[in-house]
Motif scaffolding. Sequence first.
Motif, PDB file in Angstrom:
ATOM      1  N   ALA A  33     114.571  35.104  54.057  1.00  0.00           N
ATOM      2  CA  ALA A  33     113.691  33.954  54.258  1.00  0.00           C
ATOM      3  C   ALA A  33     112.611  33.903  53.200  1.00  0.00           C
ATOM      4  CB  ALA A  33     113.065  34.027  55.645  1.00  0.00           C
ATOM      5  N   HIS A  34     112.169  32.696  52.941  1.00  0.00           N
ATOM      6  CA  HIS A  34     111.087  32.510  51.994  1.00  0.00           C
ATOM      7  C   HIS A  34     109.794  33.050  52.573  1.00  0.00           C
ATOM      8  CE1 HIS A  34     113.862  30.278  49.668  1.00  0.00           C
ATOM      9  NE2 HIS A  34     113.910  29.259  50.484  1.00  0.00           N
ATOM     10  N   THR A  56      90.749  34.797  51.548  1.00  0.00           N
ATOM     11  CA  THR A  56      91.820  35.783  51.624  1.00  0.00           C
ATOM     12  C   THR A  56      93.017  35.168  52.330  1.00  0.00           C
ATOM     13  OG1 THR A  56      90.241  37.602  51.704  1.00  0.00           O
ATOM     14  CG2 THR A  56      92.482  38.077  52.462  1.00  0.00           C
ATOM     15  N   LEU A  57      94.176  35.260  51.708  1.00  0.00           N
ATOM     16  CA  LEU A  57      95.421  34.761  52.281  1.00  0.00           C
ATOM     17  C   LEU A  57      96.382  35.931  52.445  1.00  0.00           C
ATOM     18  CD1 LEU A  57      95.927  31.588  50.050  1.00  0.00           C
ATOM     19  CD2 LEU A  57      94.702  31.779  52.211  1.00  0.00           C
ATOM     20  N   GLU A  58      97.053  35.991  53.597  1.00  0.00           N
ATOM     21  CA  GLU A  58      98.050  37.043  53.836  1.00  0.00           C
ATOM     22  C   GLU A  58      99.395  36.393  54.097  1.00  0.00           C
ATOM     23  OE1 GLU A  58      98.787  41.180  56.261  1.00  0.00           O
ATOM     24  OE2 GLU A  58      97.007  40.006  56.702  1.00  0.00           O
ATOM     25  N   PHE A  59     100.439  36.980  53.514  1.00  0.00           N
ATOM     26  CA  PHE A  59     101.786  36.442  53.597  1.00  0.00           C
ATOM     27  C   PHE A  59     102.739  37.444  54.248  1.00  0.00           C
ATOM     28  CE2 PHE A  59      99.556  34.154  50.393  1.00  0.00           C
ATOM     29  CZ  PHE A  59     100.016  32.855  50.503  1.00  0.00           C
ATOM     30  N   VAL A 112     105.191  33.346  44.809  1.00  0.00           N
ATOM     31  CA  VAL A 112     106.627  33.464  44.605  1.00  0.00           C
ATOM     32  C   VAL A 112     107.174  34.496  45.580  1.00  0.00           C
ATOM     33  CG1 VAL A 112     108.449  34.077  42.973  1.00  0.00           C
ATOM     34  CG2 VAL A 112     106.490  32.733  42.208  1.00  0.00           C
ATOM     35  N   SER A 113     108.215  34.099  46.305  1.00  0.00           N
ATOM     36  CA  SER A 113     108.865  34.979  47.272  1.00  0.00           C
ATOM     37  C   SER A 113     109.709  36.029  46.583  1.00  0.00           C
ATOM     38  CB  SER A 113     109.792  34.167  48.185  1.00  0.00           C
ATOM     39  OG  SER A 113     109.084  33.169  48.848  1.00  0.00           O
ATOM     40  N   HIS A 117     111.864  32.177  45.070  1.00  0.00           N
ATOM     41  CA  HIS A 117     111.536  30.809  45.459  1.00  0.00           C
ATOM     42  C   HIS A 117     110.032  30.627  45.569  1.00  0.00           C
ATOM     43  CE1 HIS A 117     112.409  26.933  47.296  1.00  0.00           C
ATOM     44  NE2 HIS A 117     111.385  27.165  48.097  1.00  0.00           N
ATOM     45  N   PRO A 118     109.467  29.618  44.882  1.00  0.00           N
ATOM     46  CA  PRO A 118     108.030  29.392  45.004  1.00  0.00           C
ATOM     47  C   PRO A 118     107.699  28.782  46.367  1.00  0.00           C
ATOM     48  CG  PRO A 118     108.990  27.769  43.529  1.00  0.00           C
ATOM     49  CD  PRO A 118     110.082  28.726  43.915  1.00  0.00           C
ATOM     50  N   VAL A 119     106.619  29.240  46.957  1.00  0.00           N
ATOM     51  CA  VAL A 119     106.143  28.727  48.240  1.00  0.00           C
ATOM     52  C   VAL A 119     104.723  28.244  48.015  1.00  0.00           C
ATOM     53  CG1 VAL A 119     105.594  29.326  50.626  1.00  0.00           C
ATOM     54  CG2 VAL A 119     107.591  30.321  49.521  1.00  0.00           C
TER      55      VAL A 119
END
Length: 190
Positions: A33-34, A56-59, A112-113, A117-119
């Motif tokens: 998954a992305h 702050t961003l968390e992925f 980028v995942s 794939h860019p998200v």
Amino acid sequence: MITPSRRSAVVRLAAALLAAGLALLVAATPARAHNSLTSASPAREAMLPSAPTEITLEFLARLDPAFTTIVLTDGTKRRVPTGDPVVTGTKSTVQLTDTLPNGTYTVAYRVVSADGHPVQGSYPFTVADPAGAAAPTAVPTTGPASPAVAAVTAGDGRGRGTILGVAGGAAVVLILAVGVLRWRRRSPRR
């Protein structure tokens, strides 16, 4: 010695294994998954009593520092100065260089995942400090998306990882098929 009925059973078994391998390969593709945003500070739609000093961003998955962008714009769609993104595993943080006046702001991001794939995405938050300065007023725009979205969406938007994964899977299936055909030709016939 292999009899014709036994050879037929072996060929059917090899074909079934090949089909099962192909099914696993195709079924596993969506499992990669992305990447997606799991949390943010300040949060989406947050009403803050004081201006933040960082974003702050968390992925879900690890980030590639070379392909991580975070842009902040104000209510007039002007870019707000920030430091460069600092990436640590699945988190990316940018420091704000100035104190934000009251108003609505938009955080736009692009990462980028693992699959290439860019998200990208964006979300608003509001600073409503009772002792803070007034917010800049919005100016109607007639052009394309805001500078934040334009800065984040630059690029071709195509991931290489998915293409490489499909090509690699096709190569494995082709190698297995050639191996089965060679094995069939070498088997003694009656």
